[in-house]
Design a protein around this motif. Structure first.
Motif, PDB file in Angstrom:
ATOM      1  N   LYS A   5      -6.205  -6.808 -10.619  1.00  0.00           N
ATOM      2  CA  LYS A   5      -6.500  -5.518 -11.217  1.00  0.00           C
ATOM      3  C   LYS A   5      -5.237  -4.668 -11.157  1.00  0.00           C
ATOM      4  CE  LYS A   5      -9.788  -1.760 -10.953  1.00  0.00           C
ATOM      5  NZ  LYS A   5     -10.939  -1.211 -10.221  1.00  0.00           N
ATOM      6  N   LEU A   6      -4.778  -4.228 -12.309  1.00  0.00           N
ATOM      7  CA  LEU A   6      -3.585  -3.401 -12.372  1.00  0.00           C
ATOM      8  C   LEU A   6      -3.987  -1.941 -12.511  1.00  0.00           C
ATOM      9  CD1 LEU A   6      -1.389  -5.511 -14.809  1.00  0.00           C
ATOM     10  CD2 LEU A   6      -1.249  -5.415 -12.327  1.00  0.00           C
ATOM     11  N   GLU A   7      -3.504  -1.134 -11.610  1.00  0.00           N
ATOM     12  CA  GLU A   7      -3.768   0.299 -11.675  1.00  0.00           C
ATOM     13  C   GLU A   7      -2.440   1.022 -11.576  1.00  0.00           C
ATOM     14  OE1 GLU A   7      -6.766   1.979  -9.190  1.00  0.00           O
ATOM     15  OE2 GLU A   7      -7.973   0.175  -9.254  1.00  0.00           O
ATOM     16  N   ALA A   8      -2.326   2.111 -12.303  1.00  0.00           N
ATOM     17  CA  ALA A   8      -1.106   2.913 -12.264  1.00  0.00           C
ATOM     18  C   ALA A   8      -1.410   4.248 -11.606  1.00  0.00           C
ATOM     19  CB  ALA A   8      -0.574   3.128 -13.672  1.00  0.00           C
ATOM     20  N   SER A   9      -0.471   4.729 -10.824  1.00  0.00           N
ATOM     21  CA  SER A   9      -0.577   6.041 -10.193  1.00  0.00           C
ATOM     22  C   SER A   9       0.760   6.739 -10.356  1.00  0.00           C
ATOM     23  CB  SER A   9      -0.881   5.919  -8.703  1.00  0.00           C
ATOM     24  OG  SER A   9      -2.109   5.286  -8.485  1.00  0.00           O
ATOM     25  N   ASP A  10       0.711   8.001 -10.689  1.00  0.00           N
ATOM     26  CA  ASP A  10       1.938   8.793 -10.751  1.00  0.00           C
ATOM     27  C   ASP A  10       2.211   9.337  -9.354  1.00  0.00           C
ATOM     28  OD1 ASP A  10       2.131   8.369 -13.471  1.00  0.00           O
ATOM     29  OD2 ASP A  10       1.029  10.198 -13.973  1.00  0.00           O
ATOM     30  N   ILE A  11       3.427   9.145  -8.878  1.00  0.00           N
ATOM     31  CA  ILE A  11       3.818   9.667  -7.572  1.00  0.00           C
ATOM     32  C   ILE A  11       5.114  10.452  -7.733  1.00  0.00           C
ATOM     33  CG2 ILE A  11       2.624   7.897  -6.240  1.00  0.00           C
ATOM     34  CD1 ILE A  11       5.208   6.428  -5.904  1.00  0.00           C
ATOM     35  N   GLU A  12       5.337  11.359  -6.816  1.00  0.00           N
ATOM     36  CA  GLU A  12       6.494  12.247  -6.900  1.00  0.00           C
ATOM     37  C   GLU A  12       7.549  11.842  -5.875  1.00  0.00           C
ATOM     38  OE1 GLU A  12       7.394  16.906  -5.836  1.00  0.00           O
ATOM     39  OE2 GLU A  12       5.422  16.375  -6.625  1.00  0.00           O
ATOM     40  N   ARG A  16      14.026  14.100   0.094  1.00  0.00           N
ATOM     41  CA  ARG A  16      14.787  13.103   0.855  1.00  0.00           C
ATOM     42  C   ARG A  16      14.545  11.687   0.366  1.00  0.00           C
ATOM     43  NH1 ARG A  16      13.456  14.715   6.858  1.00  0.00           N
ATOM     44  NH2 ARG A  16      13.543  12.474   6.939  1.00  0.00           N
ATOM     45  N   GLY A  17      14.049  11.538  -0.850  1.00  0.00           N
ATOM     46  CA  GLY A  17      13.826  10.213  -1.412  1.00  0.00           C
ATOM     47  C   GLY A  17      12.517   9.582  -0.983  1.00  0.00           C
ATOM     48  N   GLN A  18      11.631  10.366  -0.410  1.00  0.00           N
ATOM     49  CA  GLN A  18      10.356   9.840   0.088  1.00  0.00           C
ATOM     50  C   GLN A  18       9.284   9.912  -0.994  1.00  0.00           C
ATOM     51  OE1 GLN A  18       9.877  12.473   3.430  1.00  0.00           O
ATOM     52  NE2 GLN A  18      10.649  10.928   4.854  1.00  0.00           N
ATOM     53  N   VAL A  19       8.380   8.937  -0.945  1.00  0.00           N
ATOM     54  CA  VAL A  19       7.208   8.931  -1.821  1.00  0.00           C
ATOM     55  C   VAL A  19       5.978   8.689  -0.956  1.00  0.00           C
ATOM     56  CG1 VAL A  19       8.442   8.111  -3.867  1.00  0.00           C
ATOM     57  CG2 VAL A  19       7.390   6.456  -2.336  1.00  0.00           C
ATOM     58  N   THR A  20       4.836   9.126  -1.440  1.00  0.00           N
ATOM     59  CA  THR A  20       3.571   8.862  -0.760  1.00  0.00           C
ATOM     60  C   THR A  20       2.767   7.914  -1.626  1.00  0.00           C
ATOM     61  OG1 THR A  20       3.569  11.037   0.298  1.00  0.00           O
ATOM     62  CG2 THR A  20       1.452   9.891   0.139  1.00  0.00           C
ATOM     63  N   LEU A  21       2.375   6.791  -1.049  1.00  0.00           N
ATOM     64  CA  LEU A  21       1.539   5.843  -1.775  1.00  0.00           C
ATOM     65  C   LEU A  21       0.098   6.338  -1.728  1.00  0.00           C
ATOM     66  CD1 LEU A  21       2.969   2.493  -0.369  1.00  0.00           C
ATOM     67  CD2 LEU A  21       3.521   3.608  -2.526  1.00  0.00           C
ATOM     68  N   PRO A  22      -0.605   6.272  -2.847  1.00  0.00           N
ATOM     69  CA  PRO A  22      -1.999   6.728  -2.870  1.00  0.00           C
ATOM     70  C   PRO A  22      -2.844   5.997  -1.825  1.00  0.00           C
ATOM     71  CG  PRO A  22      -1.205   6.318  -5.090  1.00  0.00           C
ATOM     72  CD  PRO A  22      -0.160   5.792  -4.153  1.00  0.00           C
ATOM     73  N   LYS A  23      -3.810   6.712  -1.248  1.00  0.00           N
ATOM     74  CA  LYS A  23      -4.664   6.160  -0.195  1.00  0.00           C
ATOM     75  C   LYS A  23      -5.356   4.873  -0.639  1.00  0.00           C
ATOM     76  CE  LYS A  23      -8.416   7.304   2.940  1.00  0.00           C
ATOM     77  NZ  LYS A  23      -9.373   8.329   3.374  1.00  0.00           N
ATOM     78  N   VAL A  47       9.837  -2.490  -7.574  1.00  0.00           N
ATOM     79  CA  VAL A  47       8.683  -3.218  -7.068  1.00  0.00           C
ATOM     80  C   VAL A  47       8.708  -3.132  -5.542  1.00  0.00           C
ATOM     81  CG1 VAL A  47       7.553  -5.470  -6.921  1.00  0.00           C
ATOM     82  CG2 VAL A  47       8.718  -4.797  -9.037  1.00  0.00           C
ATOM     83  N   LEU A  48       7.615  -2.627  -4.968  1.00  0.00           N
ATOM     84  CA  LEU A  48       7.480  -2.538  -3.513  1.00  0.00           C
ATOM     85  C   LEU A  48       6.577  -3.651  -3.034  1.00  0.00           C
ATOM     86  CD1 LEU A  48       6.910   1.303  -3.091  1.00  0.00           C
ATOM     87  CD2 LEU A  48       9.029   0.032  -2.744  1.00  0.00           C
ATOM     88  N   THR A  49       7.038  -4.382  -2.020  1.00  0.00           N
ATOM     89  CA  THR A  49       6.273  -5.493  -1.470  1.00  0.00           C
ATOM     90  C   THR A  49       6.146  -5.317   0.038  1.00  0.00           C
ATOM     91  OG1 THR A  49       7.256  -6.930  -3.136  1.00  0.00           O
ATOM     92  CG2 THR A  49       6.147  -8.007  -1.321  1.00  0.00           C
TER      93      THR A  49
END
Length: 80
Positions: A5-12, A16-23, A47-49
């Motif tokens: 299942k492919l889902e897309a989320s917009d993140i900011e 300091r180059g940090q992102v928050t991955l959706p819960k 791509v984050l693994t």
């Protein structure tokens, strides 16, 4: 056969180059605070693994902690 299942989320991207991955994503991948990820750039995508410790890495880490605390394998087995 299980489908992906492919889902897309917009993140900011923060200052300091940090992102928050959706819960929902963290939960689906069983990610917890402090887990390591590998970032790979493919063309114009990132791509984050999740990095999962392999058995050899885990063995080395356990031996290091045992040595730091003066614990032998026999000590561990005796306490089981």
């Amino acid at each position: 056969m299980e489908t992906t299942k492919l889902e897309a989320s917009d993140i900011e991207l923060r200052e300091r180059g940090q992102v928050t991955l959706p819960k929902a994503l963290r939960e689906a991948l069983h990610l917890e605070t402090g887990d390591s990820l590998r970032a790979v750039m493919i063309a114009n995508a990132i791509v984050l693994t999740p990095l999962r410790m392999d058995l050899e890495g885990l063995r080395k880490q356990i031996r290091k902690v045992m040595k730091q605390h003066g614990v032998s394998a026999e000590d561990l087995l005796r306490d089981l």
